[in-house]
Scaffold this active site. Structure first.
Site, PDB file in Angstrom:
ATOM      1  N   PHE A   5      -3.202  -5.002 -18.699  1.00 50.88           N
ATOM      2  CA  PHE A   5      -2.309  -6.024 -18.139  1.00 50.88           C
ATOM      3  C   PHE A   5      -1.875  -5.581 -16.753  1.00 50.88           C
ATOM      4  O   PHE A   5      -1.213  -4.559 -16.598  1.00 50.88           O
ATOM      5  CB  PHE A   5      -1.073  -6.278 -19.008  1.00 50.88           C
ATOM      6  CG  PHE A   5      -0.233  -7.391 -18.435  1.00 50.88           C
ATOM      7  CD1 PHE A   5      -0.545  -8.716 -18.686  1.00 50.88           C
ATOM      8  CD2 PHE A   5       0.834  -7.119 -17.583  1.00 50.88           C
ATOM      9  CE1 PHE A   5       0.190  -9.744 -18.113  1.00 50.88           C
ATOM     10  CE2 PHE A   5       1.575  -8.143 -17.005  1.00 50.88           C
ATOM     11  CZ  PHE A   5       1.255  -9.466 -17.279  1.00 50.88           C
ATOM     12  N   ASP A  39      -1.726   1.998 -12.380  1.00 50.82           N
ATOM     13  CA  ASP A  39      -0.696   0.961 -12.456  1.00 50.82           C
ATOM     14  C   ASP A  39       0.424   1.495 -13.338  1.00 50.82           C
ATOM     15  O   ASP A  39       0.325   1.495 -14.558  1.00 50.82           O
ATOM     16  CB  ASP A  39      -1.289  -0.333 -13.030  1.00 50.82           C
ATOM     17  CG  ASP A  39      -0.234  -1.446 -13.159  1.00 50.82           C
ATOM     18  OD1 ASP A  39       0.974  -1.152 -13.010  1.00 50.82           O
ATOM     19  OD2 ASP A  39      -0.624  -2.602 -13.418  1.00 50.82           O
ATOM     20  N   LYS A  49       8.796  -3.286 -11.325  1.00 46.80           N
ATOM     21  CA  LYS A  49       9.797  -3.353 -12.392  1.00 46.80           C
ATOM     22  C   LYS A  49      11.051  -2.527 -12.107  1.00 46.80           C
ATOM     23  O   LYS A  49      11.894  -2.973 -11.346  1.00 46.80           O
ATOM     24  CB  LYS A  49       9.135  -3.012 -13.727  1.00 46.80           C
ATOM     25  CG  LYS A  49       8.120  -4.094 -14.104  1.00 46.80           C
ATOM     26  CD  LYS A  49       7.830  -4.192 -15.580  1.00 46.80           C
ATOM     27  CE  LYS A  49       7.115  -5.510 -15.878  1.00 46.80           C
ATOM     28  NZ  LYS A  49       5.741  -5.382 -16.299  1.00 46.80           N
TER      29      LYS A  49
HETATM   30  C1  LIG Z   1       4.681  -6.233 -15.668  1.00 43.76           C
HETATM   31  C2  LIG Z   1       3.440  -5.579 -15.232  1.00 43.76           C
HETATM   32  C3  LIG Z   1       2.704  -6.058 -14.138  1.00 43.76           C
HETATM   33  C4  LIG Z   1       3.063  -7.333 -13.394  1.00 43.76           C
HETATM   34  O1  LIG Z   1       4.318  -7.284 -12.826  1.00 43.76           O
HETATM   35  P1  LIG Z   1       5.030  -8.655 -12.381  1.00 43.76           P
HETATM   36  O2  LIG Z   1       6.265  -8.207 -11.654  1.00 43.76           O
HETATM   37  O3  LIG Z   1       5.340  -9.411 -13.633  1.00 43.76           O
HETATM   38  O4  LIG Z   1       4.068  -9.379 -11.510  1.00 43.76           O
HETATM   39  C5  LIG Z   1       1.571  -5.355 -13.759  1.00 43.76           C
HETATM   40  N1  LIG Z   1       1.183  -4.254 -14.419  1.00 43.76           N
HETATM   41  C6  LIG Z   1       1.857  -3.765 -15.473  1.00 43.76           C
HETATM   42  C7  LIG Z   1       1.380  -2.524 -16.139  1.00 43.76           C
HETATM   43  C8  LIG Z   1       2.999  -4.419 -15.925  1.00 43.76           C
HETATM   44  O5  LIG Z   1       3.648  -3.959 -16.998  1.00 43.76           O
END
Ligand SMILES: *Cc1c(COP(=O)(O)O)cnc(C)c1O
Length: 401
Positions: free
Chosen positions: A141, A226, A255
């Site tokens: 994700f 990520d 985040k």
């Molecule tokens: C939440 C998340 C995203 C996307 O972040 P947004 O601020 O919702 O665009 C990307 N990668 C990971 C691992 C995430 O948990």
């Protein structure tokens, strides 16, 4: 006075239905606690998907937000501001990466990293124009843009949204051998989550990141982590990559970088990669604005100065151990690292959703991820008595049903 039902009806009538929230209408938050419109108190065990590592309404973060909001909020990058450099300084000191590129949401930061990897492939590695490939993993994700869902393995995220962006390869998560086999001279980068949060808190085999690092070194490929969800203390290390002492070439944060109050994301990299971007090649109107910079800076300092990384390590270990001891015929596995915890239920348990609804009735807010996993990720400011308070209620729900 409107009741919970009225707020829910209003949302459902006027809003797009792209989420399926639990029907709790929150109106106030403080630390690990949130309160609904009828005055009931809940422990927040989701932390807005780890955007609230510092807890709700952290006084230092609110002060940074309010002070800066009253002074200067937006300059665009057409002009400079007196907050951005300080934010860079704090982030580079904290992480050891010498260059920062600020964005707003996580998806934008991932997009930035993808562009960076392609540019590096053409300008440094010598990949023929238009041929760069990026390796990703099933269950990933990374956000919701068209390019990012192009390499999602989740049918729901892709169906009806094509045509997709080419140039991505998706391999089984945790399988370093298949990565080795998939590398070609056109491979620019590997994009990986150290733990897959959205997939259901999937922890890869020990040594996976180390193997990826070695493969990248041998083949002149960038390793891009990520850590939007796993970063900033969540797993009991400042970066989850630190658990294996792996240094990614490109680090993606978001985040909790916004301290739970404002969207702040960033891409971190070495000079040799980041300095490939020239003026005009990438940007964002709000990225790096002074309000974001002030909030982001304080968000990082709170994590470091209040011992939140250590707290996540200690209480996470305790929480996972105690969860695993709960005698429940529904639980298949308890897994995680630090305070990023997944409880996977047996397929016969009837789905995680109904357990999340029962937990809500007990004053614990958690959310199902996929069908059968309950994710527990409370703010890192949680203390041991509160973990015990939660365990008592979680045990009651898992033993029942
Ligand atoms: C939440 C998340 C995203 C996307 O972040 P947004 O601020 O919702 O665009 C990307 N990668 C990971 C691992 C995430 O948990």
């Amino acid at each position: 006075m409107p009741k919970a039902r009225d707020y829910i009806d209003l949302e459902d009538r006027l809003g797009a239905h792209n989420y399926r929230p639990l029907d709790v209408v929150l109106t106030r938050g403080e630390g690990v606690w949130v309160y609904d419109v009828e005055g009931r108190r809940y422990l927040d065990c989701l932390s807005s998907y780890s955007a609230l590592n510092q807890g709700h309404a952290h006084p230092r973060i609110l002060r940074a937000l309010n002070d800066q909001a009253a002074r200067l909020t937006l300059t665009s990058r057409a002009f400079r501001n007196d907050q951005l450099g300080l934010f860079y300084q704090t982030l580079t000191d904290a992480t050891g990466y010498p260059r920062v590129l600020p964005m707003n949401t996580g998806a934008e930061a991932v997009e930035t990293a993808l562009k960076l990897a392609r540019k590096w492939a053409y300008r440094v590695k010598g990949v023929p124009a238009g041929q760069a490939q990026i390796i990703t993993f099933s269950g990933n994700f990374h956000g919701r843009t068209i390019s990012i869902v192009s390499f999602s393995s989740e049918a729901l995220y892709r169906e009806d949204f094509g045509p997709f962006t080419p140039g991505f390869v998706t391999l089984p998560y945790g399988d370093a051998r298949s990565v080795e086999a998939a590398i070609t001279p056109n491979t620019a980068a590997i994009l990986v989550e150290p733990i897959q949060g959205e997939a259901g808190v999937i922890v890869p085999p020990a040594g996976f990141l180390t193997r990826l690092r070695e493969i990248c070194n041998r083949n002149n490929v960038l390793l891009m982590a990520d850590e939007i969800q796993t970063g900033l203390g969540r797993t009991g290390a400042l970066l989850a990559c630190n658990h294996e002492s792996v240094r990614a070439d490109v680090m993606i944060l978001g985040k909790a970088l916004g301290g739970g109050v404002y969207p702040v994301s960033a891409v971190l990299a070495d000079e040799a990669v980041m300095d490939l971007f020239r003026p005009g090649e990438h940007g964002s109107t709000f990225g790096g604005n002074p309000l974001a910079a002030a909030v982001g800076r304080e968000a990082v300092r709170v994590i470091l100065e209040e011992g939140l990384v250590e707290n996540a390590a200690t209480l996470g270990e305790y929480f996972i151990e105690r969860l695993a001891e709960i005698p429940s015929r529904h639980v298949r596995e308890v897994r995680g690292k630090g305070l990023l915890v997944g409880v996977e239920l047996h397929p016969q348990a009837g789905g995680a959703r109904r357990f999340c609804e029962a937990l809500m009735g007990e004053g614990v807010l958690a959310k199902e991820t996929h069908e059968n996993v309950i994710r527990f990720a409370p703010p890192l400011v949680i203390d041991r008595p509160t973990v015990d308070w939660a365990l008592e209620r979680i045990a009651r729900v898992l033993k029942g049903g």
